[in-house]
Design a protein around this motif. Structure first.
Motif, PDB file in Angstrom:
ATOM      1  N   THR A   1       0.911  -1.232  -0.181  1.00  0.00           N
ATOM      2  CA  THR A   1      -0.082   0.040   0.030  1.00  0.00           C
ATOM      3  C   THR A   1       0.849   1.321   0.120  1.00  0.00           C
ATOM      4  OG1 THR A   1      -0.084   0.280   2.421  1.00  0.00           O
ATOM      5  CG2 THR A   1      -1.895  -1.151   1.215  1.00  0.00           C
ATOM      6  N   PHE A   2       2.362   1.243   0.196  1.00  0.00           N
ATOM      7  CA  PHE A   2       2.955   2.253   0.499  1.00  0.00           C
ATOM      8  C   PHE A   2       2.518   3.297   1.291  1.00  0.00           C
ATOM      9  CE2 PHE A   2       3.559   0.476  -4.135  1.00  0.00           C
ATOM     10  CZ  PHE A   2       4.682   0.049  -3.827  1.00  0.00           C
ATOM     11  N   LEU A   3       2.060   2.960   2.385  1.00  0.00           N
ATOM     12  CA  LEU A   3       1.523   3.762   3.647  1.00  0.00           C
ATOM     13  C   LEU A   3       2.190   3.491   4.802  1.00  0.00           C
ATOM     14  CD1 LEU A   3      -2.271   3.854   2.965  1.00  0.00           C
ATOM     15  CD2 LEU A   3      -0.852   5.393   2.107  1.00  0.00           C
ATOM     16  N   PHE A   4       2.724   4.574   5.529  1.00  0.00           N
ATOM     17  CA  PHE A   4       3.232   4.156   6.624  1.00  0.00           C
ATOM     18  C   PHE A   4       2.227   3.695   7.789  1.00  0.00           C
ATOM     19  CE2 PHE A   4       6.051   7.562   4.938  1.00  0.00           C
ATOM     20  CZ  PHE A   4       7.217   7.197   5.535  1.00  0.00           C
ATOM     21  N   GLN A   5       2.884   2.696   8.732  1.00  0.00           N
ATOM     22  CA  GLN A   5       1.955   2.197   9.523  1.00  0.00           C
ATOM     23  C   GLN A   5       2.956   1.698  10.733  1.00  0.00           C
ATOM     24  OE1 GLN A   5       0.668  -1.070   6.844  1.00  0.00           O
ATOM     25  NE2 GLN A   5       2.519  -2.240   7.216  1.00  0.00           N
ATOM     26  N   ASN A   6       2.450   1.629  12.057  1.00  0.00           N
ATOM     27  CA  ASN A   6       3.119   1.368  13.147  1.00  0.00           C
ATOM     28  C   ASN A   6       2.341   0.161  13.415  1.00  0.00           C
ATOM     29  OD1 ASN A   6       4.756   1.109  15.205  1.00  0.00           O
ATOM     30  ND2 ASN A   6       3.777   3.190  16.120  1.00  0.00           N
ATOM     31  N   GLU A   7       2.922  -1.109  13.056  1.00  0.00           N
ATOM     32  CA  GLU A   7       2.194  -2.522  13.468  1.00  0.00           C
ATOM     33  C   GLU A   7       3.200  -3.560  13.090  1.00  0.00           C
ATOM     34  OE1 GLU A   7      -1.183  -3.735  11.690  1.00  0.00           O
ATOM     35  OE2 GLU A   7      -1.302  -1.972  10.212  1.00  0.00           O
ATOM     36  N   THR A   8       2.981  -4.674  13.386  1.00  0.00           N
ATOM     37  CA  THR A   8       3.654  -5.787  13.092  1.00  0.00           C
ATOM     38  C   THR A   8       3.282  -6.386  11.740  1.00  0.00           C
ATOM     39  OG1 THR A   8       4.426  -6.381  15.484  1.00  0.00           O
ATOM     40  CG2 THR A   8       4.548  -8.244  13.772  1.00  0.00           C
ATOM     41  N   VAL A   9       4.066  -6.332  10.751  1.00  0.00           N
ATOM     42  CA  VAL A   9       3.340  -6.612   9.543  1.00  0.00           C
ATOM     43  C   VAL A   9       4.370  -8.117   9.214  1.00  0.00           C
ATOM     44  CG1 VAL A   9       3.140  -6.068   6.938  1.00  0.00           C
ATOM     45  CG2 VAL A   9       2.957  -4.440   8.853  1.00  0.00           C
ATOM     46  N   ARG A  10       3.582  -9.066   8.563  1.00  0.00           N
ATOM     47  CA  ARG A  10       4.298 -10.146   7.961  1.00  0.00           C
ATOM     48  C   ARG A  10       3.978 -10.135   6.525  1.00  0.00           C
ATOM     49  NH1 ARG A  10       3.095 -15.244   6.141  1.00  0.00           N
ATOM     50  NH2 ARG A  10       0.638 -15.011   6.514  1.00  0.00           N
ATOM     51  N   SER A  11       5.179 -10.129   5.843  1.00  0.00           N
ATOM     52  CA  SER A  11       4.968  -9.905   4.318  1.00  0.00           C
ATOM     53  C   SER A  11       5.671 -11.448   3.584  1.00  0.00           C
ATOM     54  CB  SER A  11       5.792  -8.756   3.908  1.00  0.00           C
ATOM     55  OG  SER A  11       7.037  -8.629   3.895  1.00  0.00           O
ATOM     56  N   ASN A  12       5.191 -11.636   2.581  1.00  0.00           N
ATOM     57  CA  ASN A  12       5.879 -12.685   1.539  1.00  0.00           C
ATOM     58  C   ASN A  12       5.920 -12.158   0.152  1.00  0.00           C
ATOM     59  OD1 ASN A  12       3.726 -14.357   3.540  1.00  0.00           O
ATOM     60  ND2 ASN A  12       5.773 -15.401   3.318  1.00  0.00           N
ATOM     61  N   ASN A  13       6.940 -12.469  -0.324  1.00  0.00           N
ATOM     62  CA  ASN A  13       7.460 -12.044  -1.777  1.00  0.00           C
ATOM     63  C   ASN A  13       7.844 -12.927  -2.659  1.00  0.00           C
ATOM     64  OD1 ASN A  13       6.909  -9.090  -1.684  1.00  0.00           O
ATOM     65  ND2 ASN A  13       8.619  -9.056  -0.172  1.00  0.00           N
ATOM     66  N   VAL A  14       7.079 -13.407  -3.669  1.00  0.00           N
ATOM     67  CA  VAL A  14       7.239 -14.514  -4.632  1.00  0.00           C
ATOM     68  C   VAL A  14       7.645 -13.951  -5.987  1.00  0.00           C
ATOM     69  CG1 VAL A  14       6.134 -16.336  -3.279  1.00  0.00           C
ATOM     70  CG2 VAL A  14       4.778 -15.018  -5.004  1.00  0.00           C
ATOM     71  N   SER A  15       8.542 -14.491  -6.741  1.00  0.00           N
ATOM     72  CA  SER A  15       8.969 -14.107  -8.063  1.00  0.00           C
ATOM     73  C   SER A  15       9.676 -15.200  -8.821  1.00  0.00           C
ATOM     74  CB  SER A  15       9.976 -12.946  -7.866  1.00  0.00           C
ATOM     75  OG  SER A  15      11.165 -13.310  -7.267  1.00  0.00           O
ATOM     76  N   GLY A  16       9.623 -15.013 -10.073  1.00  0.00           N
ATOM     77  CA  GLY A  16      10.450 -15.990 -10.974  1.00  0.00           C
ATOM     78  C   GLY A  16      10.916 -15.326 -12.150  1.00  0.00           C
ATOM     79  N   ASN A  17      12.210 -15.301 -12.431  1.00  0.00           N
ATOM     80  CA  ASN A  17      12.775 -14.587 -13.578  1.00  0.00           C
ATOM     81  C   ASN A  17      13.677 -15.795 -14.385  1.00  0.00           C
ATOM     82  OD1 ASN A  17      15.707 -14.699 -12.524  1.00  0.00           O
ATOM     83  ND2 ASN A  17      14.561 -14.037 -10.833  1.00  0.00           N
ATOM     84  N   SER A  18      13.839 -15.188 -15.614  1.00  0.00           N
ATOM     85  CA  SER A  18      14.558 -15.970 -16.518  1.00  0.00           C
ATOM     86  C   SER A  18      15.216 -14.960 -17.547  1.00  0.00           C
ATOM     87  CB  SER A  18      13.527 -16.697 -17.525  1.00  0.00           C
ATOM     88  OG  SER A  18      14.222 -17.445 -18.637  1.00  0.00           O
ATOM     89  N   GLN A  19      16.339 -15.501 -18.085  1.00  0.00           N
ATOM     90  CA  GLN A  19      17.267 -14.449 -18.598  1.00  0.00           C
ATOM     91  C   GLN A  19      18.100 -15.278 -19.668  1.00  0.00           C
ATOM     92  OE1 GLN A  19      19.916 -11.350 -16.593  1.00  0.00           O
ATOM     93  NE2 GLN A  19      21.574 -12.681 -17.555  1.00  0.00           N
ATOM     94  N   LEU A  20      18.055 -14.619 -20.907  1.00  0.00           N
ATOM     95  CA  LEU A  20      18.920 -15.312 -22.063  1.00  0.00           C
ATOM     96  C   LEU A  20      19.735 -14.341 -22.842  1.00  0.00           C
ATOM     97  CD1 LEU A  20      18.856 -17.422 -24.003  1.00  0.00           C
ATOM     98  CD2 LEU A  20      17.066 -16.629 -25.355  1.00  0.00           C
ATOM     99  N   VAL A  21      20.896 -14.715 -22.758  1.00  0.00           N
ATOM    100  CA  VAL A  21      21.704 -13.846 -23.841  1.00  0.00           C
ATOM    101  C   VAL A  21      21.702 -14.043 -25.205  1.00  0.00           C
ATOM    102  CG1 VAL A  21      24.411 -13.375 -24.035  1.00  0.00           C
ATOM    103  CG2 VAL A  21      23.459 -14.229 -21.922  1.00  0.00           C
ATOM    104  N   LEU A  22      21.264 -12.932 -25.955  1.00  0.00           N
ATOM    105  CA  LEU A  22      21.192 -12.951 -27.048  1.00  0.00           C
ATOM    106  C   LEU A  22      22.290 -12.708 -27.981  1.00  0.00           C
ATOM    107  CD1 LEU A  22      17.700 -10.961 -27.385  1.00  0.00           C
ATOM    108  CD2 LEU A  22      18.206 -13.367 -27.264  1.00  0.00           C
ATOM    109  N   PHE A  23      23.187 -11.955 -27.603  1.00  0.00           N
ATOM    110  CA  PHE A  23      24.611 -11.552 -28.157  1.00  0.00           C
ATOM    111  C   PHE A  23      25.537 -11.138 -27.192  1.00  0.00           C
ATOM    112  CE2 PHE A  23      27.500  -8.947 -30.515  1.00  0.00           C
ATOM    113  CZ  PHE A  23      28.033  -9.841 -31.378  1.00  0.00           C
ATOM    114  N   GLN A  24      26.713 -11.788 -27.288  1.00  0.00           N
ATOM    115  CA  GLN A  24      27.742 -11.383 -26.332  1.00  0.00           C
ATOM    116  C   GLN A  24      29.232 -11.403 -26.813  1.00  0.00           C
ATOM    117  OE1 GLN A  24      27.327 -13.479 -22.589  1.00  0.00           O
ATOM    118  NE2 GLN A  24      29.126 -12.752 -21.818  1.00  0.00           N
ATOM    119  N   GLY A  25      28.940 -11.098 -28.167  1.00  0.00           N
ATOM    120  CA  GLY A  25      30.513 -10.946 -28.878  1.00  0.00           C
ATOM    121  C   GLY A  25      31.138 -12.349 -29.186  1.00  0.00           C
TER     122      GLY A  25
END
Length: 512
Positions: free
Chosen positions: A113-137
């Motif tokens: 929420t990007f709001l300031f708060q004064n309490e105990t907060v539990r948070s989880n972040n999940v992500s998946g990423n992929s990368q492919l080199v198309l050209f590298q000399g």
């Protein structure tokens, strides 16, 4: 093969020949052939040997199967093969999943929420990423090609280690055979001295010779007995060296015996003639050290291309998907009797202006905020991203340029090492041929010398038995003959080994 010959002198006259069979590797081993590693017995617990006499081929085969240095080179090949496999896998895209769980205490910013708060907060972040080199000399492709060459070079190193070990085993085997020959030769001298002393005693009793002659013969016997002991000690050392190369336990092999091959004398063969240049040209196509050096030259060239690839831009395609959960995320909810509120309004009926007011009952619900469910948050906070990244090198402290220059210098060093390997091979062939030719000529001369001194010694023995020759002079003739015989043996085994080395460079087996 080194045979140290020390002349014991009495009154400035040579009286005895002390035959000590020293290590053969310095003279018999081809140059610059060296053991691929320390003897296996020095690195691991020796193993017991099979029974029966040991021939040269059996000794070589056993050493190749049990030598630690060869096995270490084989592991290097396996390691380089895994490096090659990894470089090939670098062409594939990367894919990773990430998940975090955190607790925030006190004042903090809600990540959702990007709001300031004064309490105990539990948070989880999940992500998946992929990368492919198309050209590298073209760096990935050049890395694969370079690593493939390194694997082939390490395979040639294994064969080089096997060849060096085979040559050292052959040298140690012939050293042990020569040591046995020297023991038998010195034992023969002792037997001959004992017979001579018996005849001398009879002549002394008959008054034909003085007592000093008997003393000279007894002194000669003592010297030859010492020579037998020294020759036996050298035979024991030669046997130990061979056992260590074979990684055999000397204590578990007290009956270790050599199967002495049928070794023709050098004079039974035609004069050795060889075109060393033709032999070198053929050996250069077969010897693994030359192949390894050439492969490393090609690998260094790929390293130069790999370094130059850093000059080129780098284009990468990346994609990611992400979501998150926060225990501070609330959603408004209404409904239910607990939040219901009844309100009555009095309104004017539009059809009867000025008439009585009509009551109107309205039910409203008090808004109530409740935590949003976990899976609902993950679904609502889901985001995707596709990204192209282009990195164009412009100025990086001359790191790319200096790295290219270093690889060019390394390529020149590797090229010189390849030339040195060819030069070393040529010199080894030329030296082996020169030694073999010299040994054959030396054997022929020693054979003639032995024949002449044998006749001289027989005449001296007749004169000695008739009292016409002193004991000192008679011992000189015997020692000269002993010296010639030792030179003959040394020349024989030097020629045999050098000829085997030349045959080995010609692609033939050492056991032939």
């Amino acid at each position: 093969m080194t045979v140290l010959i020390t002349l014991a002198r009495r009154g400035g006259t040579a009286l005895a020949v002390l035959l000590t069979a020293g290590p053969l590797a310095a003279q018999l081993a081809p140059q610059p052939a060296r053991p691929a590693s320390p003897p296996a017995a020095a690195l691991a617990t020796p193993v017991a040997a099979a029974t029966g006499p040991w021939g040269l081929q059996r000794a070589i085969d056993y050493a190749l199967a049990h030598n630690i240095g060869v096995r270490l080179n084989q592991l290097t090949v396996q390691s380089n093969a895994q490096v090659l496999r990894q470089s090939k896998a670098a062409l594939l895209p990367t894919a990773n999943l990430n998940a975090t769980q955190a607790w925030q205490y006190g004042t903090s910013v809600n990540p959702l929420t990007f709001l300031f708060q004064n309490e105990t907060v539990r948070s989880n972040n999940v992500s998946g990423n992929s990368q492919l080199v198309l050209f590298q000399g073209f760096q990935l492709r050049n890395t694969i090609r370079r690593n493939a060459l390194d694997v082939q070079a390490s395979e040639a190193d294994v064969q080089k280690a096997r060849n060096d070990l085979s040559l050292n085993v052959a040298s140690a085997f012939l050293q042990a055979v020569l040591a046995q020959e020297l023991v038998r030769a010195n034992q023969f001298y002792v037997t001959r001295d004992q017979d001579q002393i018996a005849r001398t005693k009879l002549l002394l009793q008959a008054g034909s010779i003085p007592e000093s002659t008997l003393l000279d013969s007894q002194s000669q016997l003592a010297t030859d007995e010492l020579n037998v002991v020294n020759a036996q000690n050298q035979a024991t050392i030669a046997r130990l060296n061979l056992l260590q190369l074979l990684n055999l336990d000397p204590a578990a092999n007290p009956d270790f015996q050599l199967e002495v091959p049928n070794l023709p004398d050098p004079d039974e063969e035609n004069a050795l003639t060889l075109n060393t240049n033709e032999l070198f040209q053929g050996a250069a196509t077969r010897q693994p050290e030359i192949k390894a050096a050439d492969l490393r030259v090609l690998s260094a060239g790929r390293s130069v291309e790999l370094a130059r690839g850093t000059y080129y831009p780098r284009l990468i395609l990346a994609g990611s998907i992400f979501s998150g959960f926060s225990s501070a995320r609330m959603v408004p909810q209404s409904g239910g009797d607990s939040t219901a509120r009844r309100t009555t309004f009095f309104v004017q009926n539009p059809t009867t202006p000025g008439g009585p007011l009509t009551p109107l009952n309205v039910i409203t619900y008090q808004p109530n905020e409740l935590p949003q469910k976990y899976w609902d948050q993950l679904s609502q906070n889901l985001g995707q991203q596709v990204q192209f990244t282009l990195n164009i090198p412009i100025l990086n402290g001359l790191q790319v340029r200096t790295n290219v220059q270093r690889t060019l210098i390394n390529a020149q060093q590797v090229q010189l090492q390849a030339e040195q390997a060819r030069l070393t091979l040529r010199q080894s062939i030329e030296q082996a041929y020169a030694d073999a030719r010299a040994a054959q000529l030396q054997y022929a001369a020693a054979t003639r010398q032995v024949a002449a001194l044998t006749t001289t010694q027989r005449n001296a023995e007749i004169r000695f038995n008739n009292g016409l020759l002193s004991g000192t002079e008679f011992n000189v003739t015997k020692n000269n003959l002993n010296f010639a015989i030792s030179n003959q043996l040394q020349a024989k085994y030097t020629f045999i080994f050098r000829r085997k080395v030349l045959a080995f460079y010609d692609g033939k087996s050492l056991a032939q």
